[in-house]
Every structure is written in structure tokens, then in C-alpha cells.
Write a protein that holds these residues in place. Structure first.
Motif, PDB file in Angstrom:
ATOM      1  N   ILE A 182      33.969 -56.948  -4.329  1.00  0.00           N
ATOM      2  CA  ILE A 182      33.380 -58.271  -4.083  1.00  0.00           C
ATOM      3  C   ILE A 182      33.873 -58.849  -2.751  1.00  0.00           C
ATOM      4  O   ILE A 182      33.223 -59.723  -2.166  1.00  0.00           O
ATOM      5  CB  ILE A 182      33.697 -59.259  -5.227  1.00  0.00           C
ATOM      6  N   PHE A 183      35.022 -58.359  -2.286  1.00  0.00           N
ATOM      7  CA  PHE A 183      35.527 -58.771  -0.976  1.00  0.00           C
ATOM      8  C   PHE A 183      35.128 -57.781   0.116  1.00  0.00           C
ATOM      9  O   PHE A 183      34.821 -58.170   1.237  1.00  0.00           O
ATOM     10  CB  PHE A 183      37.051 -58.910  -1.015  1.00  0.00           C
ATOM     11  N   LEU A 184      35.138 -56.506  -0.215  1.00  0.00           N
ATOM     12  CA  LEU A 184      34.833 -55.489   0.792  1.00  0.00           C
ATOM     13  C   LEU A 184      33.385 -55.540   1.257  1.00  0.00           C
ATOM     14  O   LEU A 184      33.072 -55.048   2.347  1.00  0.00           O
ATOM     15  CB  LEU A 184      35.155 -54.094   0.222  1.00  0.00           C
ATOM     16  N   ILE A 185      32.493 -56.145   0.469  1.00  0.00           N
ATOM     17  CA  ILE A 185      31.098 -56.264   0.869  1.00  0.00           C
ATOM     18  C   ILE A 185      30.963 -57.099   2.143  1.00  0.00           C
ATOM     19  O   ILE A 185      29.984 -56.980   2.899  1.00  0.00           O
ATOM     20  CB  ILE A 185      30.264 -56.883  -0.282  1.00  0.00           C
ATOM     21  N   ASN A 186      31.963 -57.952   2.408  1.00  0.00           N
ATOM     22  CA  ASN A 186      31.908 -58.785   3.617  1.00  0.00           C
ATOM     23  C   ASN A 186      32.101 -57.981   4.896  1.00  0.00           C
ATOM     24  O   ASN A 186      31.713 -58.447   5.979  1.00  0.00           O
ATOM     25  CB  ASN A 186      32.992 -59.869   3.564  1.00  0.00           C
ATOM     26  N   VAL A 187      32.696 -56.793   4.784  1.00  0.00           N
ATOM     27  CA  VAL A 187      33.032 -56.016   5.984  1.00  0.00           C
ATOM     28  C   VAL A 187      31.781 -55.574   6.751  1.00  0.00           C
ATOM     29  O   VAL A 187      31.670 -55.833   7.959  1.00  0.00           O
ATOM     30  CB  VAL A 187      33.930 -54.820   5.627  1.00  0.00           C
ATOM     31  N   PRO A 188      30.806 -54.897   6.113  1.00  0.00           N
ATOM     32  CA  PRO A 188      29.612 -54.518   6.894  1.00  0.00           C
ATOM     33  C   PRO A 188      28.794 -55.718   7.367  1.00  0.00           C
ATOM     34  O   PRO A 188      28.224 -55.691   8.463  1.00  0.00           O
ATOM     35  CB  PRO A 188      28.815 -53.640   5.920  1.00  0.00           C
ATOM     36  N   ILE A 189      28.747 -56.785   6.538  1.00  0.00           N
ATOM     37  CA  ILE A 189      28.008 -57.982   6.957  1.00  0.00           C
ATOM     38  C   ILE A 189      28.685 -58.611   8.174  1.00  0.00           C
ATOM     39  O   ILE A 189      28.023 -58.995   9.153  1.00  0.00           O
ATOM     40  CB  ILE A 189      27.926 -58.999   5.806  1.00  0.00           C
ATOM     41  N   GLY A 190      30.009 -58.719   8.117  1.00  0.00           N
ATOM     42  CA  GLY A 190      30.747 -59.277   9.248  1.00  0.00           C
ATOM     43  C   GLY A 190      30.631 -58.422  10.494  1.00  0.00           C
ATOM     44  O   GLY A 190      30.535 -58.951  11.608  1.00  0.00           O
ATOM     45  N   ALA A 191      30.631 -57.094  10.333  1.00  0.00           N
ATOM     46  CA  ALA A 191      30.485 -56.201  11.487  1.00  0.00           C
ATOM     47  C   ALA A 191      29.143 -56.425  12.174  1.00  0.00           C
ATOM     48  O   ALA A 191      29.050 -56.444  13.412  1.00  0.00           O
ATOM     49  CB  ALA A 191      30.616 -54.747  11.044  1.00  0.00           C
ATOM     50  N   ALA A 192      28.086 -56.601  11.380  1.00  0.00           N
ATOM     51  CA  ALA A 192      26.771 -56.890  11.962  1.00  0.00           C
ATOM     52  C   ALA A 192      26.789 -58.219  12.707  1.00  0.00           C
ATOM     53  O   ALA A 192      26.204 -58.357  13.792  1.00  0.00           O
ATOM     54  CB  ALA A 192      25.712 -56.905  10.863  1.00  0.00           C
ATOM     55  N   GLY A 193      27.487 -59.213  12.133  1.00  0.00           N
ATOM     56  CA  GLY A 193      27.593 -60.511  12.794  1.00  0.00           C
ATOM     57  C   GLY A 193      28.349 -60.431  14.105  1.00  0.00           C
ATOM     58  O   GLY A 193      27.953 -61.052  15.099  1.00  0.00           O
ATOM     59  N   LEU A 194      29.438 -59.647  14.138  1.00  0.00           N
ATOM     60  CA  LEU A 194      30.218 -59.498  15.368  1.00  0.00           C
ATOM     61  C   LEU A 194      29.392 -58.835  16.467  1.00  0.00           C
ATOM     62  O   LEU A 194      29.439 -59.241  17.641  1.00  0.00           O
ATOM     63  CB  LEU A 194      31.479 -58.674  15.083  1.00  0.00           C
ATOM     64  N   TYR A 195      28.629 -57.824  16.097  1.00  0.00           N
ATOM     65  CA  TYR A 195      27.775 -57.155  17.078  1.00  0.00           C
ATOM     66  C   TYR A 195      26.741 -58.132  17.627  1.00  0.00           C
ATOM     67  O   TYR A 195      26.487 -58.169  18.846  1.00  0.00           O
ATOM     68  CB  TYR A 195      27.079 -55.960  16.435  1.00  0.00           C
ATOM     69  N   ALA A 196      26.153 -58.927  16.740  1.00  0.00           N
ATOM     70  CA  ALA A 196      25.119 -59.868  17.171  1.00  0.00           C
ATOM     71  C   ALA A 196      25.686 -60.924  18.111  1.00  0.00           C
ATOM     72  O   ALA A 196      25.041 -61.323  19.091  1.00  0.00           O
ATOM     73  CB  ALA A 196      24.477 -60.527  15.952  1.00  0.00           C
ATOM     74  N   VAL A 197      26.901 -61.406  17.808  1.00  0.00           N
ATOM     75  CA  VAL A 197      27.524 -62.401  18.676  1.00  0.00           C
ATOM     76  C   VAL A 197      27.734 -61.834  20.083  1.00  0.00           C
ATOM     77  O   VAL A 197      27.427 -62.476  21.091  1.00  0.00           O
ATOM     78  CB  VAL A 197      28.866 -62.879  18.078  1.00  0.00           C
ATOM     79  N   GLN A 198      28.276 -60.618  20.155  1.00  0.00           N
ATOM     80  CA  GLN A 198      28.533 -60.005  21.450  1.00  0.00           C
ATOM     81  C   GLN A 198      27.249 -59.646  22.184  1.00  0.00           C
ATOM     82  O   GLN A 198      27.185 -59.736  23.409  1.00  0.00           O
ATOM     83  CB  GLN A 198      29.385 -58.743  21.262  1.00  0.00           C
ATOM     84  N   ARG A 199      26.237 -59.247  21.453  1.00  0.00           N
ATOM     85  CA  ARG A 199      25.011 -58.758  22.080  1.00  0.00           C
ATOM     86  C   ARG A 199      24.048 -59.862  22.466  1.00  0.00           C
ATOM     87  O   ARG A 199      23.416 -59.801  23.529  1.00  0.00           O
ATOM     88  CB  ARG A 199      24.321 -57.781  21.099  1.00  0.00           C
ATOM     89  N   PHE A 200      23.932 -60.898  21.634  1.00  0.00           N
ATOM     90  CA  PHE A 200      22.848 -61.851  21.828  1.00  0.00           C
ATOM     91  C   PHE A 200      23.291 -63.277  22.162  1.00  0.00           C
ATOM     92  O   PHE A 200      22.533 -64.016  22.779  1.00  0.00           O
ATOM     93  CB  PHE A 200      21.960 -61.910  20.576  1.00  0.00           C
ATOM     94  N   LEU A 201      24.483 -63.648  21.734  1.00  0.00           N
ATOM     95  CA  LEU A 201      24.872 -65.046  21.939  1.00  0.00           C
ATOM     96  C   LEU A 201      25.340 -65.251  23.367  1.00  0.00           C
ATOM     97  O   LEU A 201      26.286 -64.598  23.814  1.00  0.00           O
ATOM     98  CB  LEU A 201      25.989 -65.431  20.962  1.00  0.00           C
ATOM     99  N   PRO A 202      24.710 -66.147  24.127  1.00  0.00           N
ATOM    100  CA  PRO A 202      25.104 -66.342  25.523  1.00  0.00           C
ATOM    101  C   PRO A 202      26.427 -67.093  25.623  1.00  0.00           C
ATOM    102  O   PRO A 202      26.826 -67.822  24.722  1.00  0.00           O
ATOM    103  CB  PRO A 202      23.950 -67.175  26.094  1.00  0.00           C
ATOM    104  N   HIS A 203      27.087 -66.916  26.763  1.00  0.00           N
ATOM    105  CA  HIS A 203      28.307 -67.697  27.031  1.00  0.00           C
ATOM    106  C   HIS A 203      27.915 -69.148  27.240  1.00  0.00           C
ATOM    107  O   HIS A 203      27.064 -69.450  28.066  1.00  0.00           O
ATOM    108  CB  HIS A 203      29.024 -67.167  28.275  1.00  0.00           C
ATOM    109  N   ASP A 204      28.526 -70.037  26.474  1.00  0.00           N
ATOM    110  CA  ASP A 204      28.203 -71.449  26.637  1.00  0.00           C
ATOM    111  C   ASP A 204      29.170 -72.088  27.620  1.00  0.00           C
ATOM    112  O   ASP A 204      30.278 -71.609  27.849  1.00  0.00           O
ATOM    113  CB  ASP A 204      28.235 -72.190  25.284  1.00  0.00           C
ATOM    114  N   THR A 205      28.728 -73.174  28.205  1.00  0.00           N
ATOM    115  CA  THR A 205      29.561 -73.905  29.146  1.00  0.00           C
ATOM    116  C   THR A 205      30.645 -74.663  28.396  1.00  0.00           C
ATOM    117  O   THR A 205      30.359 -75.379  27.429  1.00  0.00           O
ATOM    118  CB  THR A 205      28.714 -74.911  29.952  1.00  0.00           C
ATOM    119  N   LEU A 206      31.875 -74.510  28.813  1.00  0.00           N
ATOM    120  CA  LEU A 206      32.973 -75.196  28.131  1.00  0.00           C
ATOM    121  C   LEU A 206      32.948 -76.675  28.472  1.00  0.00           C
ATOM    122  O   LEU A 206      32.749 -77.068  29.615  1.00  0.00           O
ATOM    123  CB  LEU A 206      34.315 -74.582  28.532  1.00  0.00           C
TER     124      LEU A 206
END
Length: 461
Positions: A165-189
Motif C-alpha cells: 500500500i506504500f510501495l505503490i507510490n514509488v512508480p507513481i512518484g517516479a512518473a511525477g518526477l520525470y514530468a516535473v523535469q521534462r515539462f515544468l518550466p523554470h519559474d521566476t523566483l
């Protein structure tokens, strides 16, 4: 990447974070008796792993807006998903209750930033009518998580082990990390002011002391310790008022509470969510320990709540437009409270159809309650106050979940010890939590009449 594509990517990335959090909140509940047996603890002692997670999120949520301003939403969102995944791995590898509580704290550190920063990123990137549509899309992830969570948790426990029930978060989180790096633009601080560590410390002390006062961690002199902790919580809360009044950039400006519906909505949210948040914790426990349901059976019994909640969201806009926030919340709060009290009627002799009807009524009314409370609380805030108000609102949401679980679990133990019956303990606890929810109706009576055209959006919980 075009502006439209950037917005779409942002919505999907935030939806992944919402889904992980919503799934993790519900998937654990049906597995609690199995976890208790494996770590050699009492089932009701499992409330500590729920409270540790939600209280950690409540403590760290106030810093989310400042972190986003200081380091950028992309960087902070990436770190929050990473911590959530690492915490999930630690939960899956835990062999004792203490290890599991520690791992849940780590998981909560990451989870504390998923919801508020995701919501804040959308709030800053999308405006006007597109914002309503954006929240509607994101809310789907928050709806799918509760639908899948209890059943998936029960199935994992019966077919594999509770660790999944906890390990199921690992593949979902991995997909989220890839999406953040691939698609989310750098925002202005943004030029972030110095973080208010003193103010955060005062409010954190208040929340921790209040939570521990409800369920003291020692067995001797519990009454005296509870009184001392309640006093400490009150002192730290009242100390924040003059401190914030004289500080240039306090953690939460007192001016937030000049918006009357924000103040009323915040208090009403707290009371209402305390009552309703006890339900996902107590129901699976009662079904497995007292009614003899299997983990999968108890998980399937949660489906009417989630499905009815999803379907009912399409009614909320029309109902609020017709009756207004004040009337709608007054009536709907009574329905939510009454349905919680009705759970006390669950027994081996109650027909399955009657149980499903009660569950569906609770799910539908509770879902509409959340949508209306979210909207009326945040709608009147200015753009300058939106980030601070959103953080405070998210903090109260998490605090209410932890308080609901603590109060609900403690009531079962108190009633069971007094009457010598766990079954009666569950029934009386549901009755008490229903009354707590009903009390929030008196708070919502103080709402200023909202414009009839201002319909709530099905925002994430």
C-alpha cells in the motif's frame, strides 16, 4: 512549449501529486488491522501512523508558500515528490510501529508541500475562467484516489502484504518526477521576505500540544498532562496575536481574518472536517473487527462513499446558485452529521442495501460540503493574500484530519473501557463525531450572504 501546452503539463503534474496524496490518505485505512497484527500493536493504536502523517503536513504547510517564493515552485515540487517517495519506501520497509511512525513523518514532510504548492502553482499560472476549469480537472485526481484507495488497499492486504500500500507510490512518484523535469518550466523566483520562524514555531507548538493533549503519550497522570498541554496550546495561540500585530511580515497576517467569510469558513471547516475525517478511520476498523468483514470486503464497502461523492459534485453549483452558501451549508451540514450518526446502526443484522444507502448519502453530502466550504473560504481573498490564506487553509485541513482520527480513536477506547464493549464503543463514537459535525452548522449561520452567481468549483479537498 506553447503557453497552452505549458498550462496543460502543469495541470497533469499537479494532478499526479494530488492523486498520490489522496490515494495514500485512503489506502492505509483498510490495512490498519493487518498492519497492527504484523507490528504487534493494538488496532486502535494505529491512529498514531495516521496522526503522525497529517500532523507533520499541518506543521510544514505554512512554509510551502515561502519555499515556493524562495526556491521556485518547480524545484520545491520536485523535492516534495522525492521526499514522499523516499518516505513511502521507508514505510514499506518498516518492521515496528515506531519505525512506521518515523517513516510516516518523512512521508508527511513531502506530502505537506504537494497540495498547497500544486494549488498555488495553478493559482499563479492560470487566471479568470480558465482557473475554474483547471481546478475541475485537478479535482478528478482527488476523486480517483479515494475511489481506488480502500479497495486497492484491501486487495493488496489479502493478495500480497500491507507493505504494497506504500510501495505503490514509488512508480507513481517516479512518473511525477520525470514530468516535473521534462515539462515544468523554470519559474521566476519572487523576492521572498524572511521566513517567520518564530510565528511558525508558536503555531506549531499550539498544534502539537493540542493534538497530544487529546491523546497523551503516557499512561500515568494523563488528566494533568492533558490539562497542561491544553494550557500550553492556548498560551502559544494567544501569544501569536500580539506577535503578528507588531511584525512586519508575519507568517499569517491578522488582516486575513478581516475577510469575514474566510474566518467563518476556516472555523466551520475545522469542526466539520474533524467529524467527517473520523469516518474513513473508524469504519474499516469497525467492519473488520466487529462485523467480521475481510480487508477487501471493507474496502469495497467504501466505494459507495467515493462514487456518490464524485457524482454529486455536478449538483453543487446549481444548488448554491439557487439557495446561497449560507442556506446550503446549513442544510447540508445537518445531512452530513446525521449520516455519520447513522453509522452507529451498522450491525450484522442491518441489510446490505441499507448500509450502502447510508454510505452513499454520506459520500454525496460530504463531497458537496467540501466543495462549498473550500470555495466560500477562499473566494473573497485578494491576490496578495491568496498564497498566505491558501497555506493556512491547507494547514487547517490537515490538522482537522489528525484531530478527527485522534478524537474518534480515543472515544472508542474510552467507551470500550467504560462499557466493556468495543461494538458499543464504535457506535457511541460515531454518534459523538456526528454531533461535532452538526456543531459546524451553527458556525456557517454567520456567513455573509455570497452572491448567487458565485458558484463553487469542485476544487480538490
Amino acid at each position: 512549449m506553447t503557453r497552452q501546452s505549458s498550462h496543460t503539463a502543469l495541470l497533469w503534474i499537479v494532478a499526479v501529486g494530488f492523486f498520490m496524496q489522496a490515494l495514500d490518505t485512503t489506502i492505509v485505512n483498510t490495512a490498519l488491522p493487518s498492519i497492527a497484527r504484523d507490528v504487534h500493536a493494538a488496532p486502535l493504536a494505529m491512529q498514531s501512523i495516521v496522526v503522525a502523517y497529517t500532523l507533520t503536513m499541518a506543521l510544514l504547510t505554512p512554509a510551502s508558500g515561502w519555499l515556493a517564493d524562495r526556491f521556485g515552485t518547480r524545484r520545491v515540487y520536485f523535492v516534495s515528490i522525492s521526499l514522499f517517495v523516499v518516505g513511502s519506501l521507508a514505510c514499506g520497509g518498516a518492521h515496528s510501529l515506531n519505525q512506521l511512525v518515523f517513516a510516516r513523518v518523512l512521508q508527511g514532510i513531502g506530502g505537506s508541500m504537494l497540495l498547497p504548492i500544486g494549488r498555488l502553482a495553478v493559482l499563479r499560472a492560470v487566471s479568470g475562467e480558465a482557473y475554474v476549469s483547471a481546478l475541475a480537472m485537478i479535482s478528478v485526481a482527488g476523486q480517483v484516489g479515494p475511489i481506488l484507495g480502500p479497495t486497492l488497499g484491501g486487495w493488496f492486504v489479502q493478495s500480497f502484504t500491507w507493505h504494497w500500500i506504500f510501495l505503490i507510490n514509488v512508480p507513481i512518484g517516479a512518473a511525477g518526477l520525470y514530468a516535473v523535469q521534462r515539462f515544468l518550466p523554470h519559474d521566476t523566483l519572487h523576492d521572498a521576505p524572511p521566513f517567520d520562524f518564530i510565528g511558525c514555531g508558536l503555531l506549531s507548538l499550539c498544534m502539537v500540544a493540542f493534538s497530544l493533549a487529546l491523546d497523551p503519550p503516557v499512561q500515568t497522570h494523563r488528566g494533568a498532562l492533558s490539562a497542561a498541554l491544553f494550557t500550553l496550546a492556548a498560551i502559544s495561540a494567544f501569544a501569536y496575536i500580539p506577535y503578528a500585530r507588531h511584525r512586519r511580515n508575519p507568517l499569517f497576517k491578522l488582516a486575513l481574518f478581516r475577510e469575514p467569510n474566510f474566518s467563518v469558513g476556516l472555523i466551520g471547516n475545522l469542526l466539520c472536517r474533524i467529524g467527517s475525517s473520523a469516518v474513513p478511520f473508524l469504519l474499516p476498523l469497525m467492519m473488520q473487527l466487529e462485523l467480521g468483514y475481510s480487508p477487501l470486503h471493507s474496502g469495497l464497502m467504501m466505494l459507495p462513499i467515493a462514487i456518490a461523492g464524485t457524482v454529486s459534485k455536478r449538483w453543487i453549483a446549481r444548488l448554491v446558485k439557487r439557495y446561497g452558501y449560507d442556506t446550503f451549508l446549513l442544510v447540508n451540514t445537518a445531512l452530513v452529521g446525521a449520516s455519520i450518526v447513522a453509522f452507529a446502526a451498522f450491525s450484522p443484522s442491518l441489510p446490505l442495501f441499507a448500509e450502502i444507502v447510508i454510505l452513499a448519502i454520506f459520500g454525496a453530502c460530504n463531497s458537496m460540503q467540501f466543495a462549498a466550504m473550500n470555495s466560500v473560504t477562499l473566494k473573497g481573498l485578494s491576490k496578495q493574500d491568496a498564497g498566505s490564506g491558501n497555506s493556512l487553509f491547507s494547514m487547517v485541513q490537515m490538522l482537522a484530519i489528525g484531530l478527527g482520527v485522534s478524537i474518534g480513536g480515543s472515544l472508542v477506547q474510552v467507551f470500550e473501557g467504560h462499557f466493556g464493549s468495543a461494538s458499543l464503543g464504535f457506535k457511541l463514537s460515531f454518534a459523538c463525531m456526528g454531533v461535532v459535525t452538526l456543531l459546524s452548522g451553527a458556525v456557517f449561520r454567520r456567513l455573509d450572504s455570497a452572491p448567487q452567481a458565485s458558484a463553487p468549483t469542485p476544487a480538490a479537498r
